[in-house]
Design a protein around this motif. Structure first.
Motif, PDB file in Angstrom:
ATOM      1  N   LEU A   1     -23.309 -42.490  -9.218  1.00 16.16           N
ATOM      2  CA  LEU A   1     -24.217 -43.331  -8.423  1.00 16.16           C
ATOM      3  C   LEU A   1     -24.426 -42.788  -7.018  1.00 16.16           C
ATOM      4  CD1 LEU A   1     -22.971 -46.787  -9.727  1.00 16.16           C
ATOM      5  CD2 LEU A   1     -25.194 -45.712 -10.190  1.00 16.16           C
ATOM      6  N   HIS A   2     -23.494 -41.930  -6.534  1.00 14.58           N
ATOM      7  CA  HIS A   2     -23.712 -41.375  -5.189  1.00 14.58           C
ATOM      8  C   HIS A   2     -24.809 -40.311  -5.177  1.00 14.58           C
ATOM      9  CE1 HIS A   2     -19.992 -39.175  -6.711  1.00 14.58           C
ATOM     10  NE2 HIS A   2     -20.915 -38.229  -6.695  1.00 14.58           N
ATOM     11  N   TRP A   3     -25.289 -39.937  -6.362  1.00 12.02           N
ATOM     12  CA  TRP A   3     -26.416 -38.992  -6.424  1.00 12.02           C
ATOM     13  C   TRP A   3     -27.766 -39.709  -6.401  1.00 12.02           C
ATOM     14  CZ3 TRP A   3     -25.701 -33.975  -5.648  1.00 12.02           C
ATOM     15  CH2 TRP A   3     -24.445 -33.429  -5.912  1.00 12.02           C
TER      16      TRP A   3
ATOM     17  N   GLY B   1     -17.505 -42.354   4.196  1.00 15.11           N
ATOM     18  CA  GLY B   1     -16.547 -41.371   4.721  1.00 15.11           C
ATOM     19  C   GLY B   1     -16.279 -40.233   3.756  1.00 15.11           C
ATOM     20  N   ASN B   2     -16.914 -40.280   2.580  1.00 12.10           N
ATOM     21  CA  ASN B   2     -16.666 -39.229   1.588  1.00 12.10           C
ATOM     22  C   ASN B   2     -17.043 -37.848   2.141  1.00 12.10           C
ATOM     23  OD1 ASN B   2     -15.815 -38.524  -1.036  1.00 12.10           O
ATOM     24  ND2 ASN B   2     -17.923 -38.369  -1.745  1.00 12.10           N
ATOM     25  N   ILE B   3     -16.230 -36.876   1.833  1.00 10.20           N
ATOM     26  CA  ILE B   3     -16.394 -35.465   2.210  1.00 10.20           C
ATOM     27  C   ILE B   3     -16.851 -35.289   3.673  1.00 10.20           C
ATOM     28  CG2 ILE B   3     -16.609 -34.488  -0.115  1.00 10.20           C
ATOM     29  CD1 ILE B   3     -19.681 -34.373   0.272  1.00 10.20           C
TER      30      ILE B   3
ATOM     31  N   VAL C   1     -13.426 -39.805  -0.756  1.00 11.66           N
ATOM     32  CA  VAL C   1     -13.197 -41.242  -0.587  1.00 11.66           C
ATOM     33  C   VAL C   1     -13.941 -41.907  -1.738  1.00 11.66           C
ATOM     34  CG1 VAL C   1     -13.582 -43.275   0.871  1.00 11.66           C
ATOM     35  CG2 VAL C   1     -13.090 -41.058   1.934  1.00 11.66           C
ATOM     36  N   ARG C   2     -13.298 -42.809  -2.434  1.00 14.05           N
ATOM     37  CA  ARG C   2     -13.926 -43.468  -3.584  1.00 14.05           C
ATOM     38  C   ARG C   2     -14.216 -44.935  -3.288  1.00 14.05           C
ATOM     39  NH1 ARG C   2     -15.834 -39.598  -6.578  1.00 14.05           N
ATOM     40  NH2 ARG C   2     -15.936 -38.917  -4.445  1.00 14.05           N
ATOM     41  N   LEU C   3     -15.321 -45.395  -3.810  1.00 13.57           N
ATOM     42  CA  LEU C   3     -15.604 -46.829  -3.834  1.00 13.57           C
ATOM     43  C   LEU C   3     -15.593 -47.257  -5.295  1.00 13.57           C
ATOM     44  CD1 LEU C   3     -16.497 -49.485  -2.513  1.00 13.57           C
ATOM     45  CD2 LEU C   3     -18.863 -48.729  -2.784  1.00 13.57           C
TER      46      LEU C   3
HETATM   47  C1  BEZ Z   1     -18.100 -36.806  -5.117  1.00  8.59           C
HETATM   48  O1  BEZ Z   1     -17.722 -36.937  -6.286  1.00  8.59           O
HETATM   49  O2  BEZ Z   1     -17.673 -37.493  -4.211  1.00  8.59           O
HETATM   50  C2  BEZ Z   1     -19.125 -35.792  -4.795  1.00  8.59           C
HETATM   51  C3  BEZ Z   1     -19.421 -34.818  -5.700  1.00  8.59           C
HETATM   52  C4  BEZ Z   1     -20.372 -33.899  -5.401  1.00  8.59           C
HETATM   53  C5  BEZ Z   1     -21.031 -33.938  -4.203  1.00  8.59           C
HETATM   54  C6  BEZ Z   1     -20.731 -34.898  -3.296  1.00  8.59           C
HETATM   55  C7  BEZ Z   1     -19.765 -35.824  -3.583  1.00  8.59           C
END
Ligand code: BEZ
Length: 251
Positions: free
Chosen positions: A103-105, A134-136, A240-242
């Protein structure tokens, strides 16, 4: 429909942690034999297969032809379809929807949420995990900093990393009742000496866009991130996961 292009073999060979980390979503969903379950963004099919092993009738959908081809090759007994998550065309027949790391895509989160909600029967449940607020941060920050130094325009980050309140509002807007939400760090080991470079080549296209020499850019970026993300014997992505669970109210 918008089609996503992926190297599905590279995904399976070097990025199997995506599925491994999603395995406990299956436990969270607690599939029961005979339930109809939609795997929204099934990738190469492993979680769909785990749901089927639990006795569920599974449909897996993904917007990448390469992922669907590979999933069909690996799990020919499963019902796997090419579809855009924002435009699912199912009647409200599913007992549950599971979605891992997809879903983050989809920046149009309300469309994806509405489409998953429409696939659920009243009383049906959703369990989803995506990159959260905050992910990556380290990867994105270093890439944007390097781009500025190289006079490249700021990268358009094509991801959606919401916090709990923001995503709860999205699910609420889709008519779902949130029953649980967790935002947590999940530093994720990237296998191999070239773990971060492999990650950037697989997933980091938005950060590399327009770099005249992408391999050199990756080398500079990994050198820069080594003091932060290379420790305890290897590379780690600062994930960071939601995770959310929700139900579709009856009636
Ligand atoms: C993720 O799983 O958080 C992710 C994967 C690829 C690109 C950006 C985030």
């Amino acid at each position: 429909m918008a089609v996503q292009r992926w190297d599905s073999r590279l995904y399976d060979d070097r990025h199997s942690y995506v599925t491994r980390n999603g395995q406990d979503l299956v436990g969270e969903l607690a599939p029961r034999p005979g339930e109809r379950i939609l795997d929204a963004g099934c990738g190469t099919g492993e979680l769909a297969a785990a749901l089927a092993d639990a006795g569920a009738e599974v449909v897996g959908v993904d917007s990448s032809p390469e992922m669907i081809d590979r999933a069909r090759e690996r799990f020919p007994h499963l019902d796997l379809r090419l579809a855009d998550l924002r435009e699912l065309d199912f009647d409200a027949g599913f007992d549950a929807v599971l979605s891992n790391a997809v879903l983050h895509w989809i920046p149009d989160a309300p469309a994806a949420a509405a489409s998953m909600a429409a696939a659920l029967r009243p009383g049906g449940r959703l369990v989803a995990e995506l990159g959260g607020a905050g992910n990556i941060t380290a990867i994105r920050g270093a890439a944007q900093g390097l781009r500025a130094e190289l006079d490249l325009p700021r990268a358009e980050e094509a991801w959606y990393f919401p916090g709990i309140d923001e995503y709860s509002a999205v699910l609420d807007g889709a008519g779902l009742k949130v029953t649980g939400a967790w935002l947590f760090d999940r530093p994720t080991r990237l296998e191999g000496d070239d773990g971060l470079a492999a990650w950037l080549r697989m997933f980091g296209a938005p950060l590399l866009a327009g770099a005249p020499a992408p391999d050199a850019f990756v080398t500079l970026l990994t050198d820069r991130l080594r003091p932060v993300l290379h420790h305890t014997g290897g590379w780690w992505a600062d994930y960071v996961r939601l995770r959310v669970s929700a139900t579709k109210p009856e009636g």
